[in-house]
Enzyme design. Structure first.
Site, PDB file in Angstrom:
ATOM      1  CD  GLU A  12      -3.031  -1.047   0.191  1.00 48.97           C
ATOM      2  OE1 GLU A  12      -3.109  -0.032  -0.526  1.00 48.97           O
ATOM      3  OE2 GLU A  12      -3.815  -2.013   0.069  1.00 48.97           O
TER       4      GLU A  12
ATOM      5  CG  ASP B  18      -5.585  -7.570  -7.574  1.00 45.17           C
ATOM      6  OD1 ASP B  18      -4.474  -7.687  -7.040  1.00 45.17           O
ATOM      7  OD2 ASP B  18      -6.552  -7.015  -7.009  1.00 45.17           O
TER       8      ASP B  18
ATOM      9  CD  GLU C  24     -15.097  -5.491  -1.408  1.00 49.93           C
ATOM     10  OE1 GLU C  24     -14.324  -4.952  -0.619  1.00 49.93           O
ATOM     11  OE2 GLU C  24     -14.936  -5.407  -2.641  1.00 49.93           O
TER      12      GLU C  24
ATOM     13  CD  GLU D 268     -10.633  -2.231  -8.277  1.00 50.85           C
ATOM     14  OE1 GLU D 268      -9.577  -1.994  -7.656  1.00 50.85           O
ATOM     15  OE2 GLU D 268     -11.762  -1.980  -7.803  1.00 50.85           O
TER      16      GLU D 268
ATOM     17  CB  THR E 177      -2.294  -1.096  -9.161  1.00 46.84           C
ATOM     18  OG1 THR E 177      -3.520  -1.844  -9.127  1.00 46.84           O
ATOM     19  CG2 THR E 177      -1.676  -1.042  -7.781  1.00 46.84           C
TER      20      THR E 177
END
Length: 568
Positions: free
Chosen positions: A107, A248, A341, A362, A465
């Site tokens: 993160e 991902d 989710e 996304e 991302t």
């Protein structure tokens, strides 16, 4: 100027002509941004995130005013240069990474390092006074490098795959779990290669590449990777393979790293994975979870995080397949007014404890890419639906709240920083065809660097991302080995001193590099640097707050690392 305007929530029937929508929706997206951003500044700054139901703030991923760093480049994309400039100076004064905090390596990289790099590369466009060596130097670049150096101790493992958590002051905690999710290992090449190219220090790109290659070497015989691995032994702890949470952005960064660095090896790795994913996980344009060694289905579940995949397929030119999968995901959105989710594909309904929608980007990200490729108006309709839903369900007096349950629209007291970094940005870019981000190369900026002329701002931006755009041309502005840079600078310095010019524009850069040269001369190898790092990281340490939990993937349908951390 739109901060105070409350735009009406239009019913869908108010838009009979889709062609008339974008301009109007752009303004609605802008006012969404400012409703959230102004409330963060008023109620939550300097904390990481806004708590919109109680109108206050909390630290979540560290303690570095995360929402401000994450929202910075969105300000410029929305055209607000004065606020961009103000925030740059606030961050320079106020953000410090020398703190005793356990931070997620993943993160911190995507949000902090990525956000600072992007803002650094966009700062000239935003009218910031840049220093003489820019883009090869600058305060935001130094901050990004400082943050990234704090993450390097995590990569000191026998495999080169990083730990999931690092203490920003003390390095890796002695009791740190060696279990990290795949995405937490393979999501560094975009930021770290950019840093190496801009600063001339290869260590960042080296560690990112080594981690990528170790994952590749440990794929199964049928070509798949699981989603949690032991970074000390390279044993797969969770052996479920899919394109969603925990995996991902590894796939995403193989493609984006390949484009950014023009690297055929990264692209061929992805194309091999892509074949295995199609062969084993794809059914009727849905993607399921399978056992990585056998290929047997382990979970027939769609996760909202997987919605990035059609956008990624569009980047490799696989438009038809991308559109079909996108339309599957869009039907789920229409069913709930958001993406839960987890969604059970055979049952066509949500999964227990995973009914929430934290305003993730996304699906909108994929719509933005696909709209650039196809101009299909269905994609604008999705964008409109998203604006409707978020305004209707999630908007509260102090911002926009995470939707805790899409079935009854209960809200959670959290507004994740990615709402302003990604969700709003991709929505705006979907509706604004003339944004500078969409530049096709017809306009550009020429910058003089110590190594000659450099073309910037011509387009082709690569989003990390967390939706922080990196200008790929910038990687070629400073691209000389350190030794060559010094030689050039020495020559230039000699030339200028011969002319007895007092106004030598490179002094700032060269002075810094001169000092650096002496410091590094005894030890130019990255191995030597690793040794130095190793000795620095003992002393007192604390137990981590954040790391990918190591319970088996199927228990509770997996909490899957930080992605779905329950606030219990």
């Amino acid at each position: 100027g739109l901060e105070g305007i409350q735009l009406p929530i239009n019913p869908i029937s108010a838009f009979p002509l889709i062609s008339a929508v974008p301009g109007q929706l752009e303004e609605r997206v802008k006012s969404m941004f400012y409703h959230a951003y102004d409330n963060y500044l008023e109620n939550a700054f300097p904390y990481d995130e806004l708590r919109p139901l109680t109108c206050d703030g909390q630290d979540t991923w560290g303690s570095f005013s995360l929402t401000l760093i994450d929202a910075l480049d969105t300000l410029l994309i929305l055209g607000n240069v004065s606020e961009f400039q103000r925030v740059v100076s606030v961050l320079q004064e106020g953000v410090n990474f020398d703190i005793d905090v356990n931070a997620s390596v993943f993160e911190t990289n995507i949000r902090v390092v990525g956000g600072l790099l992007s803002a650094h590369l966009l700062s000239k466009k935003a009218g910031v006074e840049v220093e003489a060596g820019w883009p090869c130097s600058g305060p935001l670049l130094r901050m990004a490098e400082d943050a990234a150096r704090k993450l390097l101790p995590a990569f000191q493992t026998p495999t080169g795959m990083p730990y999931g958590t690092v203490n920003l002051l003390h390095g890796v905690n002695p009791g740190e779990t060696p279990i990290t999710c795949t995405a937490g290992i393979g999501t560094f090449i975009v930021e770290f290669a950019t840093l190496s190219h801009l600063t001339g220090d290869p260590i960042f790109e080296d560690v990112a590449r080594k981690a990528l290659k170790t994952l590749w070497k440990n794929r199964s015989d049928i070509g798949l990777v699981g989603n949690h691995v032991d970074v000390v032994t390279a044993k797969w702890v969770a052996q479920d393979a899919g394109i969603g949470a925990g995996v991902d952005s590894y796939f995403e960064y193989l493609v984006k790293g390949a484009i950014l660095l023009q690297d055929e090896e990264l692209m061929s790795m992805f194309l091999d994975y892509n074949k295995a994913i199609s062969n084993y996980t794809k059914f009727d344009d849905w993607y399921l979870w399978v056992q990585m060694y056998k290929g047997t289905v382990s979970m027939p579940v769609f996760q909202s995080l997987e919605a990035y995949w059609p956008g990624l397929q569009s980047l490799i030119g696989d438009i038809d397949s991308a559109m079909r999968t996108f339309l599957n995901y869009y039907t789920v959105w229409k069913q709930f007014g958001g993406l839960p989710e987890f969604y059970n594909i055979p049952q066509g309904y949500t999964v227990e404890k995973r009914e929430g929608y934290p305003l993730r980007p996304e699906l909108i990200e994929s719509a933005m890419y696909l709209y650039r490729a196809t101009q299909d108006p269905t994609l604008l309709e999705l964008g409109r639906d998203v604006v409707e839903s978020i305004e209707k369900i999630s908007k509260v007096e102090c911002g926009f709240a995470t939707i805790k349950d899409l079935r009854d629209h209960k809200l959670d007291n959290r507004m994740e920083s990615f709402f302003l970094a990604e969700t709003v940005k991709y929505l705006y870019l979907l509706f604004d065809p003339d944004n500078f981000i969409h530049n096709n190369g017809s306009s550009f900026d020429v910058v003089l660097t110590p190594y000659g002329e450099c073309v910037l701002g011509a387009g082709g931006y690569i989003f990390n991302t967390e939706a922080h755009p990196i200008d790929p041309a910038a990687l070629h502005c400073c691209r000389k080995q350190k030794e060559e840079q010094w030689e050039i600078e020495d020559l230039v310095r000699e030339f200028y001193s011969l002319k007895r010019s007092k106004k030598f524009t490179l002094t700032r850069t060269s002075g810094g590099r001169e000092a650096e040269r002496h410091k590094d001369s005894a030890d130019t190898s990255s191995e030597g640097r690793k040794e130095q790092m190793n000795t620095k990281q003992k002393e007192k340490r604390k137990i981590p707050l954040l790391s990918c939990p190591s319970q088996p993937f199927n228990s509770k349908l997996a909490v899957l690392g930080q992605v779905f951390l329950d606030n219990t």
